[in-house]
Scaffold this active site. Sequence first.
Site, PDB file in Angstrom:
ATOM      1  N   SER A   1       0.829  -1.113  -0.097  1.00  0.00           N
ATOM      2  CA  SER A   1      -0.095  -0.062   0.145  1.00  0.00           C
ATOM      3  C   SER A   1       0.852   1.344  -0.186  1.00  0.00           C
ATOM      4  CB  SER A   1      -0.925  -0.029   1.261  1.00  0.00           C
ATOM      5  OG  SER A   1      -2.012   0.862   1.139  1.00  0.00           O
TER       6      SER A   1
ATOM      7  N   ASP B   1      -8.360  -6.857  -4.578  1.00  0.00           N
ATOM      8  CA  ASP B   1      -8.148  -5.485  -4.157  1.00  0.00           C
ATOM      9  C   ASP B   1      -8.508  -4.472  -5.076  1.00  0.00           C
ATOM     10  OD1 ASP B   1      -6.795  -2.940  -3.344  1.00  0.00           O
ATOM     11  OD2 ASP B   1      -4.452  -3.935  -3.113  1.00  0.00           O
TER      12      ASP B   1
ATOM     13  N   HIS C   1      -7.864  -5.309  -0.326  1.00  0.00           N
ATOM     14  CA  HIS C   1      -6.378  -4.616  -0.264  1.00  0.00           C
ATOM     15  C   HIS C   1      -5.873  -5.256   1.050  1.00  0.00           C
ATOM     16  CE1 HIS C   1      -3.539  -1.574  -0.521  1.00  0.00           C
ATOM     17  NE2 HIS C   1      -4.071  -1.004   0.683  1.00  0.00           N
TER      18      HIS C   1
END
Lengths: 198, 372
Positions: B148, B314, B347
Site C-alpha cells: 500500500s 484488491d 486490499h
Amino acid sequence: MKTEYKIIVDLIEEKTRVLDVGCDDGTLMESLKKNKNVDARGIEISKDKVQTCVSKGLTVIEGNAEFDLKQFPNDSFDYVVLGQTLQAFVNPEVVIKELLRVGKKTIITIPNFGNWKVRLNLLIKGTMPITKSLPNDWYNTPNIHMCTIKDFVKFSKIINFKIFKSLALTNRNISNINNSNLFYKNLFAELGIFLIEK
Amino acid sequence: MNIKENIKTLVIKKPLKLDCGKSINNFPLAYETYGSLNENKDNAILVFHALTGDQFVTGINPVTKKDGWWSYAVGPNKSIDTNKYFVICANVLGGCMGSYGPGHKNPDTNKIYGTDFPVITINDMVNAQVNLLDHFNIKKLFSVVGGSMGGMQVLQFISNYPDKACTVVPIACTSSHSAQNIAFNELGRQAIASDHNWSNGKYLSNNTLPDKGLSVARMAAHITYLSKKGLQEKFGRKLQERDALKFGFDADFQIESYLRYQGSVFVDRFDANSYLYITRAMDYFDLVGQFDGNLSNAFKKTRAKFFVISFTSDWLYPTQENKEIVIALNAIGADVGFVEIKSDKGHDSFLLDVPDFLKTLKNFLDKSYSER
C-alpha cells in the site's frame, strides 16, 4: 528433461537474453540458465506455476501472451521461445507477429496434427483424434488452432517470416525438415521445432 | 495519547529540504529493528509501513499492546525471516508514533504544530528514512519491502537511491494515486474536519479530540480495504445480538457494529492530524508525473531485482495499477517478476494470513538472498 527442451537449449547461444513465453514450471528456463548462462525471463498464465518459478528463483511475470507481450520493446530479447502453445491462442497470427517483434529470433514448437496417428484416428474412428501429445476431448481441449508442420511452413509464406531451421521430432529422434522430405516429416513427426526470424 | 516509552529515535540533524519548499532539521525519526545485522551488513531489509501502520512491525507493539501490523509476514522463519534478515522500519514523517509530525511542538513558537506542520510527501518520507542506512553503517540494503503506501515508498526509494537496494518488493500499490484513491482520502479528511472538536487542527492545545470524525474516516477507509465478497461471506445480513430488526438506527447489522468497533479502537491509537498529513502525502504521490509521464525513467538507473505482488480482490490498488509498474520495468529490460495472488480479502490481503502470498514473498526473498 524432455527431448524438446534439449533441442531448444542447443539452438540457443550462450549469454543471450531469452524470454520463455508460457514458461510452465520453469524447467526450460532453469536448463538455459545452467547450460547456456542466459538471462532468462518467463511469462506464464497460471498462478500456481508462477509461484513454482518464483520458488526456483526465476524471474517470471504472470500474464497472458496474447495481451501482455505489448509491454516489451522491439528486439528486447535475443530469443523468444514459444513451446507447444501457438495452437491455444485465439489469434495465433497476432501472437507470432508479437513474438517476432519482441525477439531477434523466435523458437516455436508445434504438436504436429499431420502425424499419421492423428490422421488414422480421425479416419478410422471418425471422432476428433486423441493421442499421447493431444490427450483432450474436443470439448475441453485448450487447443483451438491445431496445425500441421506443412501448415506452419505455408504460414511462414503467408505472413512473411523466415524459417532458419526446422526440425522434426519423431520417436525422440531429431531430423532436419527440408522441401524434399516435408511430406514424410509431416506424416511421421510428432513435433515440429522452428527457428524463425522476421 | 499513550506514553511513548520504548521508542527508539534517531535525531536527524542535517536539514531536510521538503517538497513543499520548507526545510526541517534536528527532527526525530522513530524506528524499530528486528533480527541482527550480519558482519557484512548485507542482510538488512527496510520495511515501509502503510497509512495507519508504525515502526512496530511484529511482536507485541509496546504502545498498543497488540500484535504488530505485519506479524503474519515478519518474524522468525516467516516470509521476512528475522533469523536471517535485519529488519528496520521507521515511523513515517508526519506520523504519530514518535517521528516528527503535527503532534510535535514548533520550535519557533513553542506551540504544538497541528496543521502548521509542513505538508509531507512520500518523497520526503523516504529522504528522511535513508538516514537510517548511515546510522547503521549499511551501504546497500538487501531489500526494500512495503504494501500500500509502503509500496509507494518502496518505489520512491529505489527511484531516489537506485543503488541502495538489491531487491525491491512493492505490494498492492500504485505508481500514481488515482482520482478514486484521492476521493476516498478526501472523504476521511472531511469527516475529521467536520468534527467540531477538531478545532482547525488545534485540538491538542484545547484538550479535545476529534474522535467522532476520525472514527468515521476510519470506517469509510476500512470498507475500501475489504472486498464485497469478503464482507458478504463474513457478515452478509447477519444481525448483531438481536433476532429481528429494531426499526431504529442502532447497529442492527453485524457489519455496522464491526465498522463502529473498528472506528472506536482506531481513535485510541491514531492522531487525527497525522491522518490528514499522511493521506495528503499519498494523494500527492505521482511517480509517473515526477518523470514527465514516463514511469520507466524512474527506474532507469537501478540494477535492482523487482518483484511486484497484487491481489485479485484488491479494488483500491487493483492489479492493473500494479501491472503498470511491471510494464514500465519491462520496457527498460529491468529484472522484474510479478504475481497476482488469489484472495477474497481485498486490499488488506497483504496484512492477513494469505498463505500463497506469504509463501511467495518468502520464496522470492530467500532465493534472491542465496543467489546474491
